[in-house]
Design a protein around this motif. Structure first.
Motif, short mmCIF file in Angstrom:
data_model
loop_
_atom_site.label_atom_id
_atom_site.label_comp_id
_atom_site.label_asym_id
_atom_site.label_seq_id
_atom_site.Cartn_x
_atom_site.Cartn_y
_atom_site.Cartn_z
N VAL A 12 1.76 -14.38 -1.04
CA VAL A 12 2.44 -12.72 -0.85
C VAL A 12 1.52 -12.07 0.10
O VAL A 12 0.34 -11.67 -0.50
N TRP A 14 1.37 -8.32 2.72
CA TRP A 14 1.72 -7.15 3.29
C TRP A 14 1.19 -7.12 4.66
O TRP A 14 -0.06 -6.88 4.68
N LEU A 19 7.05 -7.00 4.12
CA LEU A 19 6.49 -8.01 3.33
C LEU A 19 6.70 -9.50 3.96
O LEU A 19 7.77 -9.78 4.45
N LEU A 21 6.57 -13.54 2.84
CA LEU A 21 6.34 -14.41 1.70
C LEU A 21 6.25 -15.93 2.37
O LEU A 21 7.19 -16.09 3.10
N ALA A 42 14.09 -9.18 -0.31
CA ALA A 42 13.23 -9.64 -1.29
C ALA A 42 13.76 -10.00 -2.75
O ALA A 42 13.29 -11.23 -3.24
N ILE A 46 13.15 -13.73 -4.40
CA ILE A 46 12.87 -14.05 -5.75
C ILE A 46 13.91 -15.06 -6.59
O ILE A 46 13.52 -15.94 -6.93
N VAL A 51 9.86 -17.25 -3.47
CA VAL A 51 8.67 -17.04 -4.12
C VAL A 51 8.90 -17.27 -5.81
O VAL A 51 9.95 -17.13 -6.07
N THR A 60 5.62 -9.25 -5.72
CA THR A 60 6.79 -9.07 -4.81
C THR A 60 7.43 -8.00 -5.03
O THR A 60 7.74 -7.29 -4.06
N TYR A 63 5.93 -4.59 -3.77
CA TYR A 63 6.14 -4.36 -2.49
C TYR A 63 7.62 -4.26 -1.94
O TYR A 63 7.78 -3.34 -1.04
N ALA A 64 8.54 -4.68 -2.64
CA ALA A 64 9.85 -4.42 -2.35
C ALA A 64 10.35 -3.08 -2.82
O ALA A 64 11.03 -2.50 -1.71
N HIS A 133 -1.59 -5.57 -6.38
CA HIS A 133 -1.75 -6.95 -5.85
C HIS A 133 -3.17 -7.35 -5.93
O HIS A 133 -3.85 -8.31 -6.76
#
Length: 351
Positions: A12, A14, A19, A21, A42, A46, A51, A60, A63-64, A133
């Motif tokens: 993950v 940035w 983002l 992934l 995102a 998931i 991810v 994740t 950041y989403a 993170h």
């Protein structure tokens, strides 16, 4: 001794504007990063297992939320909160068992509450996501050292599913313990279950260990009992997607069986997970929602049916290991040996 080597992977990231992934569905054959600039993308990532791993899902999601805020602010600089609501719901609905998802959304929500309606929320939210993170990586490294200290006999270890850098912000939970233990000479070889039906052990854990130079042998889940009977492993080390207040731990399907086998064979059983995975609102494992996934994951392999036509499948993604089968829960805040409600409460009281 704290040695944080054998650590080269970040799933993950940035990029500064969006983002990125690592698409774990393509491993081990391809390393492809997917760039996404919307929260709904995102959420889809998931749900669709681009991810996976509870801590990585939490990072994740954080950041989403930044992406959701950017879109909502651009659309309406006074009503950005309401504009974010559909994106936040999509994220919350993406994987129901991973408590880190909801923890991360709640933490980002607290930052949102403190912002005025006429202020661009993105900078403050991005700072919080980056903090989440980094805290995950730092916590995993500390957890790795705490868990490694328990491995005294020098025998090999067995792990299940993927709990490494791919499943977290970096370094890993159970695989972080293994990384630290290997660097300290406490573990020389790792056995990894294939982890059906998504084969995270075969595709991800084995790949990750090979990347970082740690010897690994893959085995079918059905071979674990024989491995233990031969005395090859001293510990089973796994992660968790949600731990109840009494120490019951939900993890990838097949974990419970390993715990039963470990107890029979005198093998120790460790759960390594950050405190964000512990849900003190869930009294026992019976209160943890277990995600049921599509039958095709079991009936098919790489999109081709392998089961007899007409057969159905039962496909829970997780099972619950009772606390009495767990020798140690290792967190970034400390180790809980032979967990129970009082010991779990004490972990959080030790501020």
């Amino acid at each position: 001794m704290s040695t944080h080597t054998h650590d080269s992977i970040r799933a993950v990231q940035w990029t500064g504007t969006q983002l990125s992934l690592l698409d774990q569905r393509l491993l081990p054959h391809e390393s492809v990063y997917l760039e996404m600039d919307t929260a709904t993308a995102a959420a889809d990532a998931i749900r669709d297992m681009v991810v996976r791993g509870a801590p990585a899902i939490g990072v994740t999601a954080a950041y989403a939320v930044v992406l959701a805020a950017r879109r909502a602010w651009a659309a309406d600089q006074r009503g950005w909160r309401a504009g974010m609501a559909p994106d936040l719901k999509a994220l919350a609905d993406s994987r129901p068992t991973a408590v880190n998802l909801f923890w991360a959304l709640a933490r980002m929500g607290q930052v949102m509450e403190g912002l005025p309606d006429d202020q661009d929320p993105e900078p403050a939210l991005l700072a919080e996501a980056e903090r989440i993170h980094q805290e995950d990586v730092d916590g995993n490294r500390h957890m790795g050292d705490l868990g490694a200290a328990l491995l005294q006999d020098g025998r090999d270890v067995l792990t299940h599913c993927n709990t490494g850098s791919l499943a977290t912000g970096g370094y890993g939970t159970a695989l972080g313990v293994i990384r630290s233990a290997y660097a300290q000479g406490r573990v020389k070889h790792v056995y990894a279950d294939e982890t059906r039906p998504w084969l995270q052990g075969a595709r991800l854990t084995a790949w990750e260990l090979v990347q970082d130079g740690i010897p690994v042998s893959l085995l079918c889940e059905g071979a674990a009992a024989s491995l233990m009977r031969e005395g090859r492993v001293g510990w089973v080390i796994v992660g968790s997607d949600r731990i109840a207040a009494n120490g019951d731990a939900a993890n990838k399907i097949g974990t419970y069986g390993l715990a039963v086998l470990a107890r029979h064979h005198g093998v120790k059983f460790m759960v390594a997970a950050p405190t964000t995975t512990i849900d003190m609102e869930a009294a026992t494992g019976a209160d943890i929602p277990i995600e049921q996934r599509g039958q095709e994951e079991v009936l098919e392999l790489a999109g081709r049916r392998v089961a007899a036509p007409g057969a159905n499948a039962w496909n829970p993604a997780f099972d619950v290991t009772p606390a009495e089968l767990i020798d140690a829960i290792v967190t970034e805040r400390g180790v809980v040996e032979n967990p129970d409600l009082q010991k779990m409460k004490a972990l959080f009281a030790a501020d």
